[in-house]
Structure formats: structure tokens, C-alpha cells
Design a protein around this motif. Structure first.
Motif: not given
Length: 201
Positions: A10-34
Motif C-alpha cells: 500500500d505504501i509502495a503504490r502510494d509512492r513516496f514524495p519526490e525531492l523538492d526542486e531546491v534541494t535537487l538543484a543544490s545536490a546537482q551543484r554538489g551540496s553535501v547536505r542536499a
């Protein structure tokens, strides 16, 4: 990284929320926290997928190794991930995890004996309770799934355990929709055959 329990259907089918755009962009820039936030968000589904695909072929150390390598590959390719593209981040990450697990399956695949699930055990013990029967049926189903070729097993797990849509599965496995459907039909047929063997015993 510790092995997480598989995602309940039931949890799998409800899916988990995607990472927010700001955090994703920070991760792409190399942020360790992101990057840590990305791992925290997707670690459980990655571990669940890898654990289910490799069940019976390795211990928790192998599962953790494959999951960790998945995230290493994710971070190497993350700067090139198109946030405006058609693929969800989760689908992209599961693609990497799935292909890494399939590669491992192909290397470790063992000869599986025909179903020996002791379907006769239930007949030999008329006093077997309902819980024992359920456990026995679960073993039959697990062995039937594990006997599938890696690509068929991956298709079934992505659909029935993780609840992905056919189009997402096709994207992950790089096949067309017809192939996804035929693989699912074959996997479900194998399950029906396995359960039929139990009922005939």
C-alpha cells in the motif's frame, strides 16, 4: 547504510514524495547536505528493490553494496539529470538500481531446483493451521518469483511491489510496453502454476 524493510504494497503504490526542486538543484551543484537529503529520501525504495531482486542470491552486505554503488552512480550522473525532462527523479534512481541489481543477478544466478515447497507437507499434516498454510503459500510464491529470469523478475517486482506504471517500467528496463505486458503475463502465469501445484497436492 542499513538494510530497510521492503515497502509494504500500500505504501509502495502510494509512492513516496519526490525531492523538492531546491534541494535537487543544490545536490546537482554538489551540496553535501542536499546529497544526504537525497539519500534519505530514496534510500528505502532503493534498498527494497535491490533486496527483493537479490533475495536468495546474497546477504545483507551484498544488498548494501549494490545500494551504495547505486547512489555513487547517481551522484556521478546527477549534474546531467534534466529536472525538466520527462523522467521523475525516483524513476531515474530506480533505473540505476534495477540495472545494477540485474547485472548482479546475472553473475550470481544459480540453478534452481523445481518447486519443492513441500506442498505435500500440508497434505501429510491435516492439522496444519491457517497460519502455517499461509506461510507455505508465501514460500511457494517467493520461489516462483525467484525462479524467473532476472528481466522478468525485475518487471514483476517493479509493478507488483513498487506499484510503478507500465510506462515507467518500460522506461526503467528500456523495453516497449508490449514487452512489459508479456513479461508480467509470464510472471503471473508462473505464480498461477505454482499455486496450482499446491492445490493439486
Amino acid at each position: 547504510m542499513t538494510v530497510a524493510a521492503p515497502l509494504p504494497p500500500d505504501i509502495a503504490r502510494d509512492r513516496f514524495p519526490e525531492l523538492d526542486e531546491v534541494t535537487l538543484a543544490s545536490a546537482q551543484r554538489g551540496s553535501v547536505r542536499a546529497k544526504r537529503a537525497l539519500v534519505d529520501r530514496y534510500q528505502r525504495p532503493v534498498l527494497a528493490l535491490v533486496a527483493r531482486l537479490l533475495r536468495g542470491y546474497g546477504d545483507s552486505a551484498l544488498i548494501e553494496d549494490v545500494a551504495q554503488e547505486t547512489f555513487l552512480r547517481v551522484f556521478r550522473a546527477l549534474p546531467r539529470f534534466d529536472r525538466n525532462g520527462p523522467a521523475r527523479l525516483s524513476t531515474w534512481i530506480l533505473t540505476i538500481a534495477c540495472h545494477r541489481a540485474i547485472d548482479e543477478l546475472r553473475r550470481r544466478r544459480l540453478e534452481l531446483s523445481p518447486l519443492e515447497t513441500g506442498s505435500h507437507e500440508l497434505a501429510a499434516n491435516d492439522r496444519a493451521d491457517e497460519n502455517a498454510e499461509r506461510r507455505m503459500l508465501a514460500r511457494v510464491i517467493d520461489r516462483a518469483i525467484d525462479s524467473l529470469a532476472p528481466e522478468y523478475k525485475a518487471t514483476f517486482v517493479l509493478r507488483e511491489v513498487h506499484g510503478l506504471e507500465y510506462t515507467e517500467i518500460a522506461e526503467i528496463l528500456d523495453v516497449d510496453l508490449g514487452t512489459v505486458k508479456s513479461r508480467l503475463n509470464r510472471a503471473r502465469t508462473r505464480l498461477r502454476e505454482a499455486l496450482g501445484e499446491v492445490h493439486r497436492a
